[in-house]
Design a protein around this motif. Structure first.
Motif, mmCIF file in Angstrom:
data_model
loop_
_atom_site.group_PDB
_atom_site.id
_atom_site.type_symbol
_atom_site.label_atom_id
_atom_site.label_comp_id
_atom_site.label_asym_id
_atom_site.label_seq_id
_atom_site.Cartn_x
_atom_site.Cartn_y
_atom_site.Cartn_z
ATOM 1 N N PRO A 1 0.819 -1.222 0.000
ATOM 2 C CA PRO A 1 0.000 0.000 0.000
ATOM 3 C C PRO A 1 0.851 1.270 0.000
ATOM 4 C CG PRO A 1 -0.804 -1.563 1.630
ATOM 5 C CD PRO A 1 0.495 -2.103 1.126
ATOM 6 N N GLU A 2 2.074 1.169 0.554
ATOM 7 C CA GLU A 2 2.939 2.351 0.596
ATOM 8 C C GLU A 2 3.348 2.821 -0.794
ATOM 9 O OE1 GLU A 2 3.286 -0.491 2.301
ATOM 10 O OE2 GLU A 2 4.651 -0.230 4.009
ATOM 11 N N GLY A 3 3.143 1.954 -1.817
ATOM 12 C CA GLY A 3 3.547 2.329 -3.160
ATOM 13 C C GLY A 3 2.844 3.582 -3.654
ATOM 14 N N VAL A 4 1.507 3.656 -3.453
ATOM 15 C CA VAL A 4 0.765 4.847 -3.869
ATOM 16 C C VAL A 4 1.264 6.067 -3.101
ATOM 17 C CG1 VAL A 4 -1.504 5.935 -3.903
ATOM 18 C CG2 VAL A 4 -1.269 3.523 -4.523
ATOM 19 N N THR A 5 1.514 5.869 -1.793
ATOM 20 C CA THR A 5 1.977 6.982 -0.964
ATOM 21 C C THR A 5 3.320 7.501 -1.434
ATOM 22 O OG1 THR A 5 0.788 6.100 0.942
ATOM 23 C CG2 THR A 5 2.543 7.684 1.388
ATOM 24 N N ILE A 6 4.238 6.592 -1.744
ATOM 25 C CA ILE A 6 5.592 7.029 -2.088
ATOM 26 C C ILE A 6 5.609 7.736 -3.438
ATOM 27 C CG2 ILE A 6 6.550 5.007 -3.303
ATOM 28 C CD1 ILE A 6 8.966 5.276 -1.378
ATOM 29 N N TYR A 7 4.788 7.287 -4.392
ATOM 30 C CA TYR A 7 4.700 8.002 -5.666
ATOM 31 C C TYR A 7 4.107 9.392 -5.460
ATOM 32 C CZ TYR A 7 5.929 3.991 -8.601
ATOM 33 O OH TYR A 7 6.602 2.962 -9.215
ATOM 34 N N GLY A 8 3.084 9.480 -4.609
ATOM 35 C CA GLY A 8 2.488 10.775 -4.331
ATOM 36 C C GLY A 8 3.461 11.722 -3.651
ATOM 37 N N LEU A 9 4.235 11.190 -2.697
ATOM 38 C CA LEU A 9 5.210 12.025 -2.007
ATOM 39 C C LEU A 9 6.342 12.445 -2.936
ATOM 40 C CD1 LEU A 9 5.344 10.199 1.444
ATOM 41 C CD2 LEU A 9 4.415 12.463 0.981
ATOM 42 N N PHE A 10 6.760 11.556 -3.825
ATOM 43 C CA PHE A 10 7.758 11.936 -4.819
ATOM 44 C C PHE A 10 7.238 13.077 -5.685
ATOM 45 C CE2 PHE A 10 11.062 8.378 -5.648
ATOM 46 C CZ PHE A 10 11.464 8.448 -4.318
ATOM 47 N N SER A 11 5.965 12.975 -6.083
ATOM 48 C CA SER A 11 5.385 14.044 -6.893
ATOM 49 C C SER A 11 5.357 15.359 -6.121
ATOM 50 C CB SER A 11 3.961 13.665 -7.324
ATOM 51 O OG SER A 11 3.989 12.538 -8.163
ATOM 52 N N ALA A 12 5.023 15.270 -4.825
ATOM 53 C CA ALA A 12 4.983 16.489 -4.008
ATOM 54 C C ALA A 12 6.363 17.113 -3.892
ATOM 55 C CB ALA A 12 4.435 16.159 -2.620
ATOM 56 N N MET A 13 7.375 16.273 -3.665
ATOM 57 C CA MET A 13 8.737 16.791 -3.561
ATOM 58 C C MET A 13 9.195 17.410 -4.867
ATOM 59 S SD MET A 13 10.529 13.742 -1.384
ATOM 60 C CE MET A 13 9.901 13.285 0.235
ATOM 61 N N LEU A 14 8.858 16.751 -5.969
ATOM 62 C CA LEU A 14 9.262 17.283 -7.266
ATOM 63 C C LEU A 14 8.540 18.582 -7.585
ATOM 64 C CD1 LEU A 14 9.576 14.082 -9.472
ATOM 65 C CD2 LEU A 14 11.401 15.577 -8.667
ATOM 66 N N SER A 15 7.379 18.786 -6.978
ATOM 67 C CA SER A 15 6.684 20.055 -7.171
ATOM 68 C C SER A 15 7.443 21.200 -6.521
ATOM 69 C CB SER A 15 5.267 19.964 -6.587
ATOM 70 O OG SER A 15 4.509 19.002 -7.257
ATOM 71 N N PHE A 16 8.175 20.905 -5.444
ATOM 72 C CA PHE A 16 8.959 21.947 -4.797
ATOM 73 C C PHE A 16 10.153 22.361 -5.652
ATOM 74 C CE2 PHE A 16 6.740 20.549 -0.984
ATOM 75 C CZ PHE A 16 6.564 21.735 -0.297
ATOM 76 N N VAL A 17 10.641 21.456 -6.494
ATOM 77 C CA VAL A 17 11.838 21.759 -7.277
ATOM 78 C C VAL A 17 11.590 22.913 -8.239
ATOM 79 C CG1 VAL A 17 13.537 20.860 -8.900
ATOM 80 C CG2 VAL A 17 12.769 19.444 -6.990
ATOM 81 N N PRO A 18 10.560 22.846 -9.103
ATOM 82 C CA PRO A 18 10.317 24.003 -9.966
ATOM 83 C C PRO A 18 9.842 25.232 -9.211
ATOM 84 C CG PRO A 18 8.642 22.321 -10.305
ATOM 85 C CD PRO A 18 9.693 21.707 -9.464
ATOM 86 N N ALA A 19 9.323 25.050 -7.985
ATOM 87 C CA ALA A 19 8.930 26.210 -7.187
ATOM 88 C C ALA A 19 10.147 26.917 -6.627
ATOM 89 C CB ALA A 19 8.001 25.782 -6.056
ATOM 90 N N LEU A 20 11.071 26.148 -6.072
ATOM 91 C CA LEU A 20 12.208 26.730 -5.368
ATOM 92 C C LEU A 20 13.476 26.777 -6.212
ATOM 93 C CD1 LEU A 20 11.719 25.069 -1.854
ATOM 94 C CD2 LEU A 20 10.893 27.287 -2.666
#
Length: 398
Positions: free
Chosen positions: A136-155
């Motif tokens: 079940p952590e698979g969906v969570t980890i992909y979502g968290l990766f997406s969230a982290m990658l969203s910070f990259v173009p922001a910052l």
């Protein structure tokens, strides 16, 4: 998934994310942190804007195509050596980029940097499939990766503007080198091998993926989402700095708002998947990208470049990017866990090939200082993806 992965990779989810995320982030950061100085690079390198565009496009292209080598290699020799070798290559190339003002050398080192990022990226995602593909952590980890990658173009662009303003453009690449070395130093003692024993083919086995309608449909969706952002950051510096008169920092702050929308959207991604399913999320994501493209076209046709005409429509596209990217990996790769390294490699390489060739073509042919490349890419690619999805759903319902 082999039982030994549970024994060799026993980290908690937060600890695993801290170990894996830097390699995923660095591959994107090497693009985004560089954007504020892109308009200055032709004079610095003594070359043309088209050559500087190559430092973006070729990086994206090799980031994906390199995985055709590194994905199967990770299936054969393991995730760990591919990751460590790639991180080392990335850090050394970043040091070289900080030391040169020769345009040919700069382009060549960007290719080496991309190769290192490509190896680290495919090893990271193959490890995620090895360890978390059936959890079940698979969906969570992909979502968290997406969230982290969203910070990259922001910052990333903001950091690039501040670093270059205080210490010069070379400090941007020195920063990438130091971050790469820090991630490598963390991985050396802790990144254990997770490759399944059965995943050691003598030759890359691409045929199962290439024959899969689901693989192609969701890879097209991923290409549409990532390509929309690629065309956005390829055109945004020239449009906002050169035409709209933004400063480097002002551009970076405006650019960051689209990434902030992605961060906000990521918080709802898991709920969207639960409510609409994989296919439903992809369809709605593509619809939002088309809507954003239409708004961009209307803004370009009727107004001078501004935050309202260019950045606000990108917010709609950004939301569509998150809805799409939250499901495309599992949609494309779920049937290929036994050859996860090869499957991830083909997934990313096709995406990078589409993005770099079609995205760059749109920028060069439709005017890189206008919104038309982004309009054309969004409308064309999202429509193709929706047609492929309709065909796939019809085939599966027969």
């Amino acid at each position: 998934m082999p039982d030994r992965n549970s024994l060799t990779w026993s980290y908690s989810l937060p600890a695993a994310l801290l170990l894996m995320a830097p390699f995923d982030i660095l591959a994107s950061l090497a693009m985004d942190i560089y954007l504020p100085v892109v308009p200055d690079m032709p004079a610095i390198l003594g070359t043309s804007p088209a050559v500087v565009q190559l430092t973006l496009s070729l990086y994206m292209l090799l980031l994906g195509l390199g995985q055709l080598l590194f994905g199967p290699l990770s299936d054969r020799v393991g995730r760990r050596p591919v990751l460590l070798g790639g991180a080392t290559l990335f850090a050394l190339a970043s040091l070289g980029l900080a030391a040169t003002t020769s345009a040919p050398v700069f382009v060549a080192l960007r290719l080496v940097q991309a190769a290192g990022a490509s190896a680290a990226l495919v090893a990271t995602f193959a490890t995620v499939r090895d360890v978390y593909g059936a959890r079940p952590e698979g969906v969570t980890i992909y979502g968290l990766f997406s969230a982290m990658l969203s910070f990259v173009p922001a910052l990333g662009p903001i950091a690039g503007a501040l670093i270059s303003g205080a210490f010069g453009w070379r400090a941007i690449f020195l920063t990438l080198a130091m971050l790469g070395l820090a991630a490598l130093g963390q991985a050396l003692p802790r990144w254990s091998e997770t490759r399944p024993d059965a995943a050691a083919p003598m030759r890359p086995r691409f045929r199962p993926m290439l024959a899969s309608g689901a693989f192609w449909t969701y890879t097209l969706g991923f290409s549409t989402a990532m390509g929309a952002f690629f065309v956005f950051f390829s055109t945004a510096p020239r449009l906002l700095i050169d035409r709209a008169g933004y400063s480097q920092l002002g551009f970076s702050l405006a650019f960051a708002t689209a990434a902030v929308v992605m961060i906000i959207a990521t918080r709802f991604a898991r709920g969207f998947v639960t409510r609409y399913g994989t296919s439903g999320c992809l369809a709605r994501g593509m619809a939002l990208i088309i809507l954003g493209g239409l708004l961009l076209g209307a803004g370009e046709a009727s107004a001078v470049p501004s935050f309202q005409s260019f950045v606000l429509p990108m917010w709609v596209i950004a939301f569509g990017i998150v809805m799409s990217a939250s499901v495309t990996a599992n949609g494309a790769l779920k049937a290929f866990d036994a050859i996860a390294g090869t499957a991830v490699a083909l997934y990313f390489s096709i995406q990078s090939l589409i993005v770099s060739l079609i995205g760059t073509g749109a920028v060069l042919l439709l005017g890189g200082d206008t919104a038309w490349p982004l309009v054309g890419y969004c409308l064309g690619m999202a429509t193709i993806t929706l047609l492929a999805l309709a065909f796939l759903n019809r085939s599966e319902n027969r």
